[in-house]
Design an enzyme around this catalytic site. Sequence first.
Site, mmCIF file in Angstrom:
data_model
loop_
_atom_site.group_PDB
_atom_site.id
_atom_site.type_symbol
_atom_site.label_atom_id
_atom_site.label_comp_id
_atom_site.label_asym_id
_atom_site.label_seq_id
_atom_site.Cartn_x
_atom_site.Cartn_y
_atom_site.Cartn_z
ATOM 1 N N HIS A 109 0.815 -1.230 0.000
ATOM 2 C CA HIS A 109 0.000 0.000 0.000
ATOM 3 C C HIS A 109 0.848 1.280 0.000
ATOM 4 O O HIS A 109 0.299 2.374 -0.158
ATOM 5 C CB HIS A 109 -0.914 0.050 1.232
ATOM 6 N N ASP A 169 -3.073 -10.864 -1.888
ATOM 7 C CA ASP A 169 -3.572 -10.274 -0.643
ATOM 8 C C ASP A 169 -5.021 -9.830 -0.896
ATOM 9 O O ASP A 169 -5.355 -9.424 -2.003
ATOM 10 C CB ASP A 169 -2.697 -9.074 -0.285
ATOM 11 N N HIS A 211 -6.478 -7.264 0.033
ATOM 12 C CA HIS A 211 -6.557 -5.820 -0.232
ATOM 13 C C HIS A 211 -5.858 -5.496 -1.558
ATOM 14 O O HIS A 211 -4.851 -6.111 -1.895
ATOM 15 C CB HIS A 211 -5.871 -5.038 0.893
ATOM 16 N N ASP A 271 -4.463 -12.657 4.103
ATOM 17 C CA ASP A 271 -5.655 -12.207 4.825
ATOM 18 C C ASP A 271 -6.962 -12.578 4.124
ATOM 19 O O ASP A 271 -8.038 -12.184 4.570
ATOM 20 C CB ASP A 271 -5.594 -10.696 5.094
HETATM 21 ZN ZN LIG Z 1 -4.100 -7.191 3.092
#
Ligand SMILES: [Zn+2]
Length: 359
Positions: free
Chosen positions: A139, A176, A178, A263
């Site tokens: 990120h 992931d 996200h 995750d």
């Molecule tokens: Zn994540």
Amino acid sequence: MNDSRSRTDDKNPVHPRVGATMDDRFLEHKTGHAHPEHPRRLAEIHRMIEREFKNRLILVRPEPATVEQVETVHTPGHVRAILKTAEQRMSSMSPDTQVSARTYMAAWLAAGACVQGVDLLLNDAVDAFFALVRPPGHHALADRAGGFCIFNNIAIAARYAMKSFGLDRILVIDWDIHHGNGINDLFYNERRLYYYSTHDILLYPYSGLAGDVGDGPGRGYTMNIPIPRDMTDDDMVYLYNQTLLPVLSGYRPQLIMVAAGFDAHADDPIGKCGFTENIYARIIRLVMDFFVREGKPMPPLFLALEGGYEPRALTASVRTVLMTLIGNGIFPKPPDSADAPVMDRIREIGSIHTPYGII
Ligand SMILES: [Zn+2]
């Protein structure tokens, strides 16, 4: 590529050389009591490696990345802001990204571990490398931290591979849950890095629409696939079969980098999906099997730890990946037959844009 990458000789099986980063200095990055990205995540992985993989992995201690390497991705202002936190009390770099006195060192080591892993791979010292690091990176943007990430570890290592080894076809697979907005944004306009991501668009950072496919010369070199939460492992394998394999054959990556966040596991408190730990190993197997089938050498394979917030599920997931990398993972073959209902549900969220058309 040398013969050690060929794992098809049954009489003389050559086990891949798998490197990994293991370093307690990553545990010194403290984030506060209630923060999900806590040192216990990595401590539990370390115990598992001590127990099961000590003599089967090439374990290395990283050096910090150089400022020059970090600044191939980040602005001098961001680098200075992180340096200023050195040996200071806990503070916040963004609403969700805490830093403590030793965070700067962990962040520098995390980037350095990824550079080191790529260096070992491209010098043919290992066949696969897993940078088990924190803080995570996908990120982090050029000028700021966010989403628990300080420096964009994979982006820094990818730039290093381009600059030092002249690579111009690097594939990043981001599984992931996200969206890795940092990697997405940093390479959105270029084709030297192909960014492929499956993610839940209802989670932070709420980006990665299916229509976001890159821009300028990079148009068609980003594939974002928002996924529904109720997918099964088989659904996911099917999806990767349909969408990632064309990228492998069309893009012909010289290096495969995985933004390995775990995750999306069913037990994860943030991801809230339904996958088991086997899904990650099955995706790795899917990639490996593709090259075996094509009769081509497997490109160097690099993974860096991103998310994954339930220590036992995280550790089990990392374990299945390591087992697969060293050649001991036994997982069901992916289904590869006709259409599956999962594709319709994914299409409801948005069409999937591949370099070879929209599906
Ligand atoms: Zn994540």
